[in-house]
Design an enzyme around this catalytic site. Structure first.
Site, PDB file in Angstrom:
ATOM      1  N   CYS A   1      46.055  31.125  39.417  1.00  0.00           N
ATOM      2  CA  CYS A   1      47.003  31.855  38.566  1.00  0.00           C
ATOM      3  C   CYS A   1      47.338  33.197  39.220  1.00  0.00           C
ATOM      4  O   CYS A   1      48.068  33.227  40.194  1.00  0.00           O
ATOM      5  CB  CYS A   1      46.470  32.006  37.145  1.00  0.00           C
ATOM      6  SG  CYS A   1      44.727  32.445  37.030  1.00  0.00           S
ATOM      7  N   SER A   2      46.805  34.289  38.698  1.00  0.00           N
ATOM      8  CA  SER A   2      47.182  35.585  39.269  1.00  0.00           C
ATOM      9  C   SER A   2      46.044  36.596  39.151  1.00  0.00           C
ATOM     10  O   SER A   2      46.296  37.775  38.956  1.00  0.00           O
ATOM     11  CB  SER A   2      48.432  36.111  38.566  1.00  0.00           C
ATOM     12  OG  SER A   2      48.178  36.187  37.174  1.00  0.00           O
ATOM     13  N   CYS A   3      44.807  36.153  39.276  1.00  0.00           N
ATOM     14  CA  CYS A   3      43.672  37.078  39.166  1.00  0.00           C
ATOM     15  C   CYS A   3      43.785  38.158  40.244  1.00  0.00           C
ATOM     16  O   CYS A   3      44.060  37.860  41.400  1.00  0.00           O
ATOM     17  CB  CYS A   3      42.357  36.324  39.302  1.00  0.00           C
ATOM     18  SG  CYS A   3      42.138  35.108  37.984  1.00  0.00           S
TER      19      CYS A   3
ATOM     20  N   CYS B   1      45.102  34.384  44.453  1.00  0.00           N
ATOM     21  CA  CYS B   1      44.505  33.617  43.375  1.00  0.00           C
ATOM     22  C   CYS B   1      45.252  32.295  43.356  1.00  0.00           C
ATOM     23  O   CYS B   1      46.423  32.265  42.994  1.00  0.00           O
ATOM     24  CB  CYS B   1      44.630  34.318  42.022  1.00  0.00           C
ATOM     25  SG  CYS B   1      44.114  33.229  40.679  1.00  0.00           S
TER      26      CYS B   1
HETATM   27 FE    FE Z   1      43.964  33.841  38.518  1.00  0.00          FE
END
Ligand code: FE
Length: 206
Positions: free
Chosen positions: A114-116, A111
């Site tokens: 961010c951190s999906c 991602c």
């Molecule tokens: Fe994300």
């Protein structure tokens, strides 16, 4: 024109976006307003760390290795195939696509913003998944990233496909079935699947 600068630098925004700080701020706000208790937060985190770990994704992979028709359904409609195994996915908030590694193609999930991450099948993301170093290098130099950080040397002929997850669409890799596992049962195969293989930073048995 209102006062102050209305210019938004998209790159700056992406760089400064800090999901952990935002989550902390949101949590503090909800607790302050009496909408959430710290106990509830701890329970949710414990659930995702212990009960909804990588095992769900491993069950999906082992089934796909064992049942070609299931594999076809998984690649065609991942959410439907995953829920077939009684895995709880919030269909309103999580669309998942499964991408299949082959001898000639390797898939890597990131991602960039961010951190999906597909937590319904993989649990909480590993810390490195959220680092700016991983997020940027996965796009700019995936082969070097895999070699340098994950000790995975891919043949030059293997094409690498990088998938950028978003809050709307998250990806999971279907790794290749490792050689020498022909006689294993589906339950035994579950133990051979690693979280890293389902992110695409590992190729099982290589
Ligand atoms: Fe994300």
């Amino acid at each position: 024109m209102s006062e102050g600068s209305a210019t938004i630098d998209v790159e700056d925004h992406a760089r400064e976006y800090d999901p952990e700080a935002r989550a902390r701020a949101l949590q503090s706000l909800l607790i302050e307003k009496g909408l959430l208790s710290t106990d509830a937060v701890d329970r949710i985190i414990a659930t995702y760390e212990e009960d909804v770990g990588p095992l769900n994704g491993a069950r999906v992979v082992a089934r796909a290795w064992s049942d070609p028709e299931y594999r076809d359904r998984l690649l065609d409609d991942a959410l439907g195939a995953i829920t077939e195994l009684d895995i709880d996915v919030d269909e309103d908030t999580m669309e998942i696509e499964v991408v299949e590694n082959t001898p000639t193609d390797h898939h890597l999930v990131v991602c960039t913003l961010c951190s999906c991450y597909p937590w319904a099948v993989l649990g909480l993301p590993p810390t490195w998944y959220k680092t700016p170093a991983y997020r940027s290098r996965a796009v700019k130099d995936p082969r070097g990233l895999l070699r340098g950080e994950f000790d995975l040397e891919l043949d030059e002929e293997i094409e690498i496909h990088v998938h950028d997850s978003t809050s709307e669409l998250r990806y999971m890799v279907l790794p290749q079935r490792p050689p020498g596992t022909e006689d294993l049962s589906e339950a035994e195969l579950v133990d051979r699947v690693t979280r890293n293989a389902m992110i695409g930073v590992d190729r099982l048995g290589e």
